[in-house]
Design a protein around this motif. Structure first.
Motif, PDB file in Angstrom:
ATOM      1  N   HIS A 118      47.101  48.958  36.072  1.00 36.32           N
ATOM      2  CA  HIS A 118      47.059  49.706  37.345  1.00 36.32           C
ATOM      3  C   HIS A 118      45.614  50.008  37.727  1.00 36.32           C
ATOM      4  CE1 HIS A 118      51.153  50.416  38.566  1.00 36.32           C
ATOM      5  NE2 HIS A 118      51.496  50.921  37.391  1.00 36.32           N
ATOM      6  N   ALA A 119      44.807  50.407  36.740  1.00 36.42           N
ATOM      7  CA  ALA A 119      43.409  50.739  37.024  1.00 36.42           C
ATOM      8  C   ALA A 119      42.630  49.512  37.484  1.00 36.42           C
ATOM      9  CB  ALA A 119      42.758  51.353  35.787  1.00 36.42           C
ATOM     10  N   LEU A 120      42.925  48.365  36.905  1.00 32.28           N
ATOM     11  CA  LEU A 120      42.227  47.133  37.293  1.00 32.28           C
ATOM     12  C   LEU A 120      42.708  46.597  38.638  1.00 32.28           C
ATOM     13  CD1 LEU A 120      42.010  45.222  33.899  1.00 32.28           C
ATOM     14  CD2 LEU A 120      40.092  46.005  35.305  1.00 32.28           C
ATOM     15  N   GLU A 121      43.960  46.861  38.952  1.00 26.72           N
ATOM     16  CA  GLU A 121      44.518  46.333  40.201  1.00 26.72           C
ATOM     17  C   GLU A 121      43.995  47.049  41.441  1.00 26.72           C
ATOM     18  OE1 GLU A 121      48.642  46.487  39.194  1.00 26.72           O
ATOM     19  OE2 GLU A 121      48.620  44.479  38.277  1.00 26.72           O
ATOM     20  N   THR A 122      43.142  48.049  41.240  1.00 22.75           N
ATOM     21  CA  THR A 122      42.433  48.651  42.376  1.00 22.75           C
ATOM     22  C   THR A 122      41.316  47.734  42.864  1.00 22.75           C
ATOM     23  OG1 THR A 122      40.923  49.835  40.900  1.00 22.75           O
ATOM     24  CG2 THR A 122      42.936  50.997  41.582  1.00 22.75           C
ATOM     25  N   LYS A 123      41.082  46.637  42.137  1.00 24.68           N
ATOM     26  CA  LYS A 123      40.062  45.633  42.465  1.00 24.68           C
ATOM     27  C   LYS A 123      38.668  46.255  42.555  1.00 24.68           C
ATOM     28  CE  LYS A 123      43.254  42.397  44.637  1.00 24.68           C
ATOM     29  NZ  LYS A 123      43.564  41.570  45.828  1.00 24.68           N
ATOM     30  N   PRO A 124      38.163  46.718  41.414  1.00 23.68           N
ATOM     31  CA  PRO A 124      36.851  47.387  41.412  1.00 23.68           C
ATOM     32  C   PRO A 124      35.694  46.423  41.630  1.00 23.68           C
ATOM     33  CG  PRO A 124      37.638  47.071  39.170  1.00 23.68           C
ATOM     34  CD  PRO A 124      38.769  46.659  40.070  1.00 23.68           C
ATOM     35  N   ASP A 125      34.583  47.003  42.070  1.00 23.05           N
ATOM     36  CA  ASP A 125      33.323  46.257  42.165  1.00 23.05           C
ATOM     37  C   ASP A 125      32.554  46.315  40.851  1.00 23.05           C
ATOM     38  OD1 ASP A 125      33.218  45.709  45.220  1.00 23.05           O
ATOM     39  OD2 ASP A 125      33.623  47.860  45.075  1.00 23.05           O
ATOM     40  N   LEU A 126      32.730  47.411  40.112  1.00 24.20           N
ATOM     41  CA  LEU A 126      32.014  47.650  38.868  1.00 24.20           C
ATOM     42  C   LEU A 126      32.968  48.258  37.849  1.00 24.20           C
ATOM     43  CD1 LEU A 126      28.903  49.340  40.505  1.00 24.20           C
ATOM     44  CD2 LEU A 126      28.846  47.096  39.382  1.00 24.20           C
TER      45      LEU A 126
END
Length: 420
Positions: A118-126
């Motif tokens: 779930h945390a990765l699926e926010t599509k982070p820049d960093l």
């Protein structure tokens, strides 16, 4: 008005937030270096408009790092890097502070993995990673999630090992700053932080005496050095086991007994693994341990002491008290495993002291800024923290303590640069 972070987050109980706020406020008062960097971030907004996902042991000091990154303009999402180290009150407090949280204390393995996803699926820049958990999940199962990421920073020895393995294969796709390899990390966090927090976890959990006991420290890297030093200071008889001849000589010259694990297993009352490797304690070692031996781990994963080997020898397993599992063997001997073989200093205590994590998380913050400002030039690979940033953190720490040091004169600099 309902905060967006409340609608998105998955946490155990929002009613716990007040205690979480108190914890975060307490540690922030003891983290002057991070406070100084926060002021710089509020001024410069280095992460304005960017998404940052953090995967670390989710307790109060980590929470304050997340708030510092948020102060730099980032939209922050955070998840836990160990099921037993997540503190539900801290999670709730972060949600109230506008940070999206996907974490609970002690979820089932499938739920734990889903929270990280779930945390990765926010599509982070960093990203800020611990043990390479985010990196390996993306490179192994979800390469589609790598598309948006500029780079990140890695916290631990285990994580650096995994990153270097990916780099060696040629499959690492982004720059990752090796925070663990910075001087201000391994000299202080790994040594003084691990040394104190491991015994904090052991003493809180067992309420037993260390003085006069025999403590076996498995591994003599920076973490092992710290654990052995603190064990000696508490009055223990210390044995070190190693596979590296140079480190074994160092342990010997530091005044510790050095021997193979099979011999140490017969003598120890407490066994502490700090290697970053698997199966450093196995069935053959359990077979010769004394009745009442206590086994715990301070490495990232719960594979250093082989749990299946221990379970296979047990005729019964019960919870002796919180965070202590008793394995009763066929011959009546009892072996106790702390915190399920996970990180004892975080699973059974609060982790490293705030003053130590002040320096480590300051490195994370400035390292993340460095990779964001230079990711195109850096390219994919494991990147060392520039010495200037490492020294900057040390200078901030000295200044917060009111300690001054000398500087080289021009003549001295010239002398050091000369061959004659």
């Amino acid at each position: 008005m309902t905060l967006p972070s409340i609608e998105k987050s998955i946490v155990a109980d929002m009613a716990l937030a007040p205690e979480g706020h108190r914890k975060i406020e307490w540690v922030s008062a003891h983290m002057p270096v991070l406070n100084r960097i926060r002021a710089e971030f509020e001024r410069d907004l280095p992460f304005k408009g960017l998404k940052v996902t953090i995967c670390l042991h989710l307790e109060a000091k980590t929470a304050y790092l997340a708030k510092v990154v948020q102060a730099g303009g980032a939209e922050v999402t955070i998840t836990g890097s160990n099921p037993l180290s997540t503190q539900d009150d801290v999670c709730a407090a972060l949600v109230e502070d506008g940070i999206t949280v996907f974490a609970k204390y002690n979820p089932e393995p499938a739920e734990y993995k889903s929270l990280v996803l779930h945390a990765l699926e926010t599509k982070p820049d960093l990203i800020i990673d611990d043990g390479g958990d985010l990196i390996t999940l993306m490179h192994g199962e979800r390469p589609d999630l790598l598309e948006t990421i500029r780079g990140g920073a890695e916290e631990t020895t285990t994580g650096i090992i995994r990153l270097k393995a990916l780099q060696k294969e040629g499959t690492l796709t982004l720059p990752m700053v090796a925070v663990n390899d910075a001087y201000c990390k391994h000299l202080f966090d790994n040594r003084y932080g691990t040394g104190q927090s491991v015994f904090d976890g052991i003493i809180r959990t067992t309420n037993l005496m260390i003085a006069g006991a025999t403590v076996v420290v498995v591994g003599y890297g920076w973490c092992g050095k710290g654990v052995a030093m603190r064990a000696k200071g508490l009055g223990a008889n210390v044995i070190v086991t190693e596979v590296d001849a140079i480190k074994a000589v160092e342990a010997h010259m530091d005044g510790f007994h050095v021997m193979p694990m099979i011999e140490a297993a017969k003598k120890g009352n407490f066994f502490i693994t700090v290697t970053g490797n698997k199966d450093v304690i196995t069935g053959e070692h359990y077979d010769v341990m004394q009745d009442g031996a206590i086994v715990c781990n301070a490495g990232h994963f719960d594979v250093e002491a082989n749990k299946p080997d221990l379970a296979a020898r047990a005729v019964s397993i019960r919870t002796a008290r919180k965070n202590i599992e008793e394995y009763k063997l066929q011959d009546g001997r009892r072996i106790y495993l702390l915190a399920e073989g996970r990180l004892v200093n975080l699973g059974a205590a609060d982790g490293h002291p705030a003053e130590i994590m002040d320096m480590t998380f300051a490195l994370q913050a400035v390292g993340l800024r460095y990779v964001n400002e230079n990711y195109e030039q850096l390219g994919a690979g494991v990147i060392n923290v520039p010495y200037e940033l490492d020294e900057q953190v040390a200078r901030y720490r000295l200044e917060s303590l009111g300690i001054g040091i000398d500087s080289l004169s021009d003549a001295q600099k010239k002398y050091l640069d000369s061959w004659s």
